[in-house]
Design a protein around this motif. Structure first.
Motif, PDB file in Angstrom:
ATOM      1  N   GLY A  70       0.828  -1.207   0.000  1.00  0.00           N
ATOM      2  CA  GLY A  70       0.000   0.000   0.000  1.00  0.00           C
ATOM      3  C   GLY A  70       0.855   1.247   0.000  1.00  0.00           C
ATOM      4  N   THR A  71       0.247   2.356  -0.320  1.00  0.00           N
ATOM      5  CA  THR A  71       0.991   3.613  -0.373  1.00  0.00           C
ATOM      6  C   THR A  71       0.608   4.578   0.735  1.00  0.00           C
ATOM      7  N   SER A  72      -0.398   4.252   1.533  1.00  0.00           N
ATOM      8  CA  SER A  72      -0.760   5.132   2.641  1.00  0.00           C
ATOM      9  C   SER A  72      -0.689   4.341   3.941  1.00  0.00           C
ATOM     10  N   GLY A  73      -0.268   5.000   4.988  1.00  0.00           N
ATOM     11  CA  GLY A  73      -0.136   4.341   6.276  1.00  0.00           C
ATOM     12  C   GLY A  73       1.066   3.416   6.312  1.00  0.00           C
ATOM     13  N   ASP A  74       1.332   2.872   7.473  1.00  0.00           N
ATOM     14  CA  ASP A  74       2.457   1.955   7.632  1.00  0.00           C
ATOM     15  C   ASP A  74       2.127   0.614   6.967  1.00  0.00           C
ATOM     16  N   ASP A  75       3.146  -0.084   6.525  1.00  0.00           N
ATOM     17  CA  ASP A  75       3.023  -1.406   5.930  1.00  0.00           C
ATOM     18  C   ASP A  75       4.066  -2.278   6.621  1.00  0.00           C
ATOM     19  N   ARG A  92       7.670   2.679   7.703  1.00  0.00           N
ATOM     20  CA  ARG A  92       7.005   3.864   8.261  1.00  0.00           C
ATOM     21  C   ARG A  92       6.675   4.822   7.131  1.00  0.00           C
ATOM     22  N   ARG A  93       5.400   5.085   6.951  1.00  0.00           N
ATOM     23  CA  ARG A  93       4.960   6.014   5.916  1.00  0.00           C
ATOM     24  C   ARG A  93       4.351   7.269   6.516  1.00  0.00           C
ATOM     25  N   ARG A  94       4.094   7.235   7.806  1.00  0.00           N
ATOM     26  CA  ARG A  94       3.554   8.414   8.485  1.00  0.00           C
ATOM     27  C   ARG A  94       4.044   8.409   9.914  1.00  0.00           C
ATOM     28  N   SER A  96       3.555   8.990  13.965  1.00  0.00           N
ATOM     29  CA  SER A  96       2.498   8.846  14.960  1.00  0.00           C
ATOM     30  C   SER A  96       2.964   9.510  16.238  1.00  0.00           C
TER      31      SER A  96
END
Length: 108
Positions: A70-75, A92-94, A96
């Motif tokens: 995915g491209t949004s949020g953590d994976d 980590r994509r964002r 927290s």
């Protein structure tokens, strides 16, 4: 890192933070829902997934569950060591506000 016989410790500023001990009768878990459950599971958040992946695979890991991509949020991607102990590398994509960021949502 400190090793003493069957024990390995992660030290931070000289103080132990995580300790693991050899389990000679270890039965590998059958992830995610098998009869033999995991005994411990670590998640590691990283900024550079490709670099972390190369480091983990150099330790003779396998990948029982690939990242969703995915491209949004953590994976996250699940890895198993040669004795089939499981851990996750979390991409980590964002950011927290909580310590360490959000947990993977489906058992990673």
């Amino acid at each position: 890192m400190s090793a003493d016989g069957d024990w390995h410790m992660v030290l931070v500023d000289g103080a132990p933070r995580i300790g693991v001990q050899l389990a000679p009768d270890h039965t590998p878990p059958q992830w995610p829902d098998g009869p033999s459950k995991q005994q411990v599971h670590l998640d590691r958040w990283v900024e550079d997934f490709a670099e972390a992946h190369e480091e983990v695979m150099a330790l003779v890991a396998t990948v029982p569950k690939a990242a969703a991509g995915g491209t949004s949020g953590d994976d996250f991607q699940v890895y198993a060591d040669p004795a089939e102990h499981l851990c996750c590398v979390v991409i980590r994509r964002r950011r927290s506000a909580s310590r360490g960021g959000p947990r993977p949502s489906d058992g990673g």
